[in-house]
Scaffold this active site. Sequence first.
Site, PDB file in Angstrom:
ATOM      1  N   GLY A  14     -83.344   4.879 -60.459  1.00  0.00           N
ATOM      2  CA  GLY A  14     -82.163   5.462 -60.104  1.00  0.00           C
ATOM      3  C   GLY A  14     -81.089   4.478 -59.104  1.00  0.00           C
ATOM      4  N   GLY A  18     -75.695   6.180 -55.762  1.00  0.00           N
ATOM      5  CA  GLY A  18     -76.096   7.099 -54.627  1.00  0.00           C
ATOM      6  C   GLY A  18     -77.498   6.478 -53.672  1.00  0.00           C
ATOM      7  N   TYR A 149     -84.643  22.740 -60.658  1.00  0.00           N
ATOM      8  CA  TYR A 149     -84.350  21.490 -59.715  1.00  0.00           C
ATOM      9  C   TYR A 149     -85.336  21.732 -58.529  1.00  0.00           C
ATOM     10  CZ  TYR A 149     -82.187  17.992 -56.534  1.00  0.00           C
ATOM     11  OH  TYR A 149     -81.685  16.991 -55.746  1.00  0.00           O
TER      12      TYR A 149
HETATM   13  N1  LIG Z   1     -77.380  13.981 -53.569  1.00  0.00           N
HETATM   14  C1  LIG Z   1     -78.059  15.033 -52.727  1.00  0.00           C
HETATM   15  O1  LIG Z   1     -77.583  15.845 -52.382  1.00  0.00           O
HETATM   16  C2  LIG Z   1     -79.482  14.816 -52.727  1.00  0.00           C
HETATM   17  C3  LIG Z   1     -80.024  14.074 -53.845  1.00  0.00           C
HETATM   18  N2  LIG Z   1     -81.702  14.139 -53.835  1.00  0.00           N
HETATM   19  C4  LIG Z   1     -82.200  13.293 -54.810  1.00  0.00           C
HETATM   20  O2  LIG Z   1     -81.656  11.908 -54.746  1.00  0.00           O
HETATM   21  C5  LIG Z   1     -82.294  11.302 -55.748  1.00  0.00           C
HETATM   22  C6  LIG Z   1     -80.871  10.324 -56.214  1.00  0.00           C
HETATM   23  O3  LIG Z   1     -79.989  11.031 -56.345  1.00  0.00           O
HETATM   24  P1  LIG Z   1     -78.343  10.815 -55.877  1.00  0.00           P
HETATM   25  O4  LIG Z   1     -78.330   9.540 -55.308  1.00  0.00           O
HETATM   26  O5  LIG Z   1     -77.816  12.025 -55.066  1.00  0.00           O
HETATM   27  O6  LIG Z   1     -77.491  10.869 -57.203  1.00  0.00           O
HETATM   28  P2  LIG Z   1     -76.876   9.853 -58.112  1.00  0.00           P
HETATM   29  O7  LIG Z   1     -76.334  10.655 -59.360  1.00  0.00           O
HETATM   30  O8  LIG Z   1     -75.708   9.096 -57.300  1.00  0.00           O
HETATM   31  O9  LIG Z   1     -78.008   8.825 -58.599  1.00  0.00           O
HETATM   32  C7  LIG Z   1     -78.905   9.168 -59.535  1.00  0.00           C
HETATM   33  C8  LIG Z   1     -79.131   7.948 -60.063  1.00  0.00           C
HETATM   34  O10 LIG Z   1     -80.277   8.420 -61.283  1.00  0.00           O
HETATM   35  C9  LIG Z   1     -80.013   8.012 -62.672  1.00  0.00           C
HETATM   36  N3  LIG Z   1     -80.829   8.559 -63.356  1.00  0.00           N
HETATM   37  C10 LIG Z   1     -80.405   9.606 -63.852  1.00  0.00           C
HETATM   38  N4  LIG Z   1     -81.391  10.044 -64.952  1.00  0.00           N
HETATM   39  C11 LIG Z   1     -82.044   8.821 -65.204  1.00  0.00           C
HETATM   40  C12 LIG Z   1     -82.876   8.544 -66.167  1.00  0.00           C
HETATM   41  N5  LIG Z   1     -83.425   9.601 -67.152  1.00  0.00           N
HETATM   42  N6  LIG Z   1     -83.406   7.581 -66.108  1.00  0.00           N
HETATM   43  C13 LIG Z   1     -83.260   6.369 -65.488  1.00  0.00           C
HETATM   44  N7  LIG Z   1     -82.168   6.867 -64.242  1.00  0.00           N
HETATM   45  C14 LIG Z   1     -81.827   8.139 -64.422  1.00  0.00           C
HETATM   46  C15 LIG Z   1     -78.514   8.086 -62.574  1.00  0.00           C
HETATM   47  O11 LIG Z   1     -78.172   7.242 -63.569  1.00  0.00           O
HETATM   48  C16 LIG Z   1     -77.868   7.707 -61.233  1.00  0.00           C
HETATM   49  O12 LIG Z   1     -77.881   6.153 -61.142  1.00  0.00           O
HETATM   50  C17 LIG Z   1     -82.302  12.403 -56.882  1.00  0.00           C
HETATM   51  O13 LIG Z   1     -83.897  12.490 -56.980  1.00  0.00           O
HETATM   52  C18 LIG Z   1     -82.101  13.615 -56.276  1.00  0.00           C
HETATM   53  O14 LIG Z   1     -82.557  14.543 -56.633  1.00  0.00           O
HETATM   54  C19 LIG Z   1     -82.341  14.899 -52.910  1.00  0.00           C
HETATM   55  C20 LIG Z   1     -81.565  15.416 -51.876  1.00  0.00           C
HETATM   56  C21 LIG Z   1     -80.188  15.704 -51.868  1.00  0.00           C
HETATM   57  C1  LIG Z   2     -73.217  23.798 -52.466  1.00  0.00           C
HETATM   58  C2  LIG Z   2     -73.337  22.402 -52.991  1.00  0.00           C
HETATM   59  C3  LIG Z   2     -74.513  21.977 -53.266  1.00  0.00           C
HETATM   60  C4  LIG Z   2     -74.619  20.933 -54.190  1.00  0.00           C
HETATM   61  C5  LIG Z   2     -75.938  20.757 -54.727  1.00  0.00           C
HETATM   62  C6  LIG Z   2     -76.084  19.671 -55.620  1.00  0.00           C
HETATM   63  C7  LIG Z   2     -77.298  18.978 -55.490  1.00  0.00           C
HETATM   64  C8  LIG Z   2     -78.089  18.920 -54.315  1.00  0.00           C
HETATM   65  C9  LIG Z   2     -79.196  18.426 -54.492  1.00  0.00           C
HETATM   66  C10 LIG Z   2     -80.043  18.420 -53.399  1.00  0.00           C
HETATM   67  O1  LIG Z   2     -81.198  18.099 -53.549  1.00  0.00           O
HETATM   68  C11 LIG Z   2     -79.855  19.200 -52.216  1.00  0.00           C
HETATM   69  C12 LIG Z   2     -80.064  20.519 -52.337  1.00  0.00           C
HETATM   70  C13 LIG Z   2     -79.066  21.434 -51.516  1.00  0.00           C
HETATM   71  C14 LIG Z   2     -78.271  20.993 -50.381  1.00  0.00           C
HETATM   72  C15 LIG Z   2     -77.226  21.682 -49.998  1.00  0.00           C
HETATM   73  C16 LIG Z   2     -77.442  22.538 -48.737  1.00  0.00           C
HETATM   74  C17 LIG Z   2     -78.960  22.501 -48.276  1.00  0.00           C
HETATM   75  C18 LIG Z   2     -78.681  22.905 -46.649  1.00  0.00           C
HETATM   76  C19 LIG Z   2     -79.990  23.416 -46.329  1.00  0.00           C
HETATM   77  C20 LIG Z   2     -80.768  22.946 -45.272  1.00  0.00           C
HETATM   78  O2  LIG Z   2     -80.104  21.951 -44.549  1.00  0.00           O
HETATM   79  O3  LIG Z   2     -81.599  23.165 -44.737  1.00  0.00           O
END
Ligand SMILES: NC(=O)C1=CN([C@@H]2O[C@H](COP(=O)(O)OP(=O)(O)OC[C@H]3O[C@@H](n4cnc5c(N)ncnc54)[C@H](O)[C@@H]3O)[C@@H](O)[C@H]2O)C=CC1
Ligand SMILES: CCCCC/C=C\C=C\C(=O)C/C=C\C/C=C\CCCC(=O)O
Length: 250
Positions: A14, A18, A149
Amino acid sequence: MSGRVSGLVALVTGAASGIGLATSRHLLKSGAKVGAIDISTNLKSTCDALGKEFGSSNIAYLPCDVSDDDALKSAFKETKEQFGSLDIVVNNAGIFDEDNWGKLLKVNLQSVISGTYNAMELMSPDKGGVIVNTASVSGLSPLPFCPAYSASKSGIIAFTKAMKNNLELRGIKIRINSICPAGVETAMVMNAGKVIMSMPQPIIAAATASAGELMKPEFIAEGIMELITDASRNGAILMIEPDKGFTYVE
Ligand SMILES: NC(=O)C1=CN([C@@H]2O[C@H](COP(=O)(O)OP(=O)(O)OC[C@H]3O[C@@H](n4cnc5c(N)ncnc54)[C@H](O)[C@@H]3O)[C@@H](O)[C@H]2O)C=CC1
Ligand SMILES: CCCCC/C=C\C=C\C(=O)C/C=C\C/C=C\CCCC(=O)O
């Protein structure tokens, strides 16, 4: 493996966006080489930009769907072949797509498990290594607007804790930790916002109630770096919230 990451070889899934991108930048800035895995077409331009900033010989462009076990294994092997070792793995790729929960489980959970086994196969038995798996606060307190999720993220936490004990009992020198951020300002959250707004009103209300201030991906990358560099952290679950910052949870 502990302390400095300079000269070490890391792999980040990923990595095109992000948290994964912020972590790759942090690792490169600290002197590591990075195998960058992502399914996004943006990965090429991301790697080119990182190569310009940190040296093109320090970044490997590895387009790959992490839910394809064979492709993921090849990308892991390619990283070791290109850089000579594998010391740090950040299993981070994830999606937020409740409608396609089968795919979600493959991307969010299966790839973390297969990534961990690939790391165990390729890391040096003498030097060891460190793995960080990206979970979420939703894995600690499951959220009503994203049951699948939340389950995928609870699974990552359970797997990380059990695998820490498994590795320790077998005398394998690999540390394994997990990071659990609340909301982070990334493409995932921006896209999820629209999907949540199409859900039934009480679910929207629950989501809105749990939504806090969004953190920057760089802040989460700092937490990941702490789990990589602090040799005392093994089996650690690091929650990151906007108001409380870093909290290690049991
Ligand atoms: N954004 C948030 O609020 C939070 C995100 N996370 C986790 O953080 C991790 C990164 O997410 P973010 O940076 O937020 O999102 P993002 O969408 O910016 O980055 C995710 C990346 O994973 C890649 N990806 C998705 N499916 C894939 C696949 N099948 N194979 C290879 N790459 C793939 C996407 O192309 C993207 O570049 C995820 O596991 C997400 O669940 C955890 C807590 C909070
Ligand atoms: C309401 C908008 C939420 C958008 C959720 C999208 C992706 C979130 C991915 C996460 O892994 C994060 C999950 C929840 C975040 C939102 C609030 C949690 C705050 C609760 C806490 O701080 O304990």
